[in-house]
Write an enzyme that holds these catalytic residues in place. Structure first.
Site, PDB file in Angstrom:
ATOM      1  N   ASN A 114     -13.426   6.548   5.465  1.00 57.83           N
ATOM      2  CA  ASN A 114     -13.908   5.691   6.093  1.00 57.83           C
ATOM      3  C   ASN A 114     -13.122   5.804   7.703  1.00 57.83           C
ATOM      4  OD1 ASN A 114     -16.051   4.398   5.164  1.00 57.83           O
ATOM      5  ND2 ASN A 114     -15.041   3.303   3.921  1.00 57.83           N
ATOM      6  N   ASN A 123      -9.984   1.683   8.048  1.00 57.38           N
ATOM      7  CA  ASN A 123     -11.197   1.298   8.671  1.00 57.38           C
ATOM      8  C   ASN A 123     -11.067   1.722  10.122  1.00 57.38           C
ATOM      9  OD1 ASN A 123     -11.348   1.934   5.532  1.00 57.38           O
ATOM     10  ND2 ASN A 123     -12.250  -0.064   6.073  1.00 57.38           N
ATOM     11  N   HIS A 138      -4.688   6.456  -1.244  1.00 55.07           N
ATOM     12  CA  HIS A 138      -5.392   6.067  -0.282  1.00 55.07           C
ATOM     13  C   HIS A 138      -3.868   6.689   1.500  1.00 55.07           C
ATOM     14  CE1 HIS A 138      -8.892   6.106   1.775  1.00 55.07           C
ATOM     15  NE2 HIS A 138      -8.842   4.514   2.075  1.00 55.07           N
ATOM     16  N   TYR A 150       1.121  -1.594   0.267  1.00 57.46           N
ATOM     17  CA  TYR A 150      -0.242   0.145   0.038  1.00 57.46           C
ATOM     18  C   TYR A 150       0.517   1.105  -0.025  1.00 57.46           C
ATOM     19  CZ  TYR A 150      -3.489  -3.473   1.599  1.00 57.46           C
ATOM     20  OH  TYR A 150      -4.361  -4.129   1.582  1.00 57.46           O
TER      21      TYR A 150
END
Length: 184
Positions: free
Chosen positions: A112, A66, A19, A14
């Protein structure tokens, strides 16, 4: 003392995704100040910087996006940091790539990670920097935000990361409302 949280997802896969732009901003601050990252007992990585005599705790939650609030609230309690001294940096689909927007309060806007923080700190009234990543022209949002920035967007996102880090350094010595006026 201030708490600066960059939102993202842990793990190599990631690292360079849209994000994770919040992680990229706090990484930039850690790099500028040559401070190491250490694992905290509150499920996050922390790095401490000093800007003009003001201590700033940088944090990258390791909870996945989240559940970011599960890391932020305990750190606030541990360091006795008030909500007005908290700043959250995160990606925003509704801003063009490279654009930043500073706000003192607001809803989660469908994000989120922000929903989790609002739930855990029990207010929407905290400082934030939204870093634009744009919306996908087609396809699912989840695949888009978990994708890397294409080469053509990299200069814009690098500039946004730099500008966000500059704004955070200003926040060490300047009321956030003045920082907003300067960078918005």
């Amino acid at each position: 003392m201030k708490l600066i949280a960059g939102l993202g997802n842990p793990g190599k896969k990631y690292e360079r995704t849209r994000h994770n732009v919040g992680f990229m901003v706090v990484d930039e601050l850690s790099f500028r100040h040559q401070t190491p990252w250490k694992k905290s007992k509150f499920n996050g990585m922390v790095s401490e910087i000093n800007v003009g005599g003001e201590k700033m705790i940088l944090v990258k939650p390791l909870t996945f996006m989240n559940a970011s609030g599960e890391c932020i609230r305990p750190l606030m309690d541990y360091y006795n940091i008030q909500i007005e001294d908290v700043l959250i940096v995160y990606d925003d689909l509704d801003l063009p790539v490279g654009k930043i927007r500073l706000r003192q309060k607001g809803s989660a806007g469908g994000h989120n990670g922000m929903k989790s923080i609002i739930q855990h700190v029990k207010t929407q009234e905290f400082n934030r920097i939204r870093v634009g990543v744009s919306r996908p022209l087609k396809g699912e949002v989840i695949h888009y935000v978990l994708g890397d920035f294409p080469k053509a967007e990299q200069p814009d996102i690098i500039a946004a990361i730099q500008k966000s880090a500059d704004a955070i350094e200003d926040f060490a010595q300047t009321p956030f409302i003045e920082v907003m006026n300067k960078y918005n």
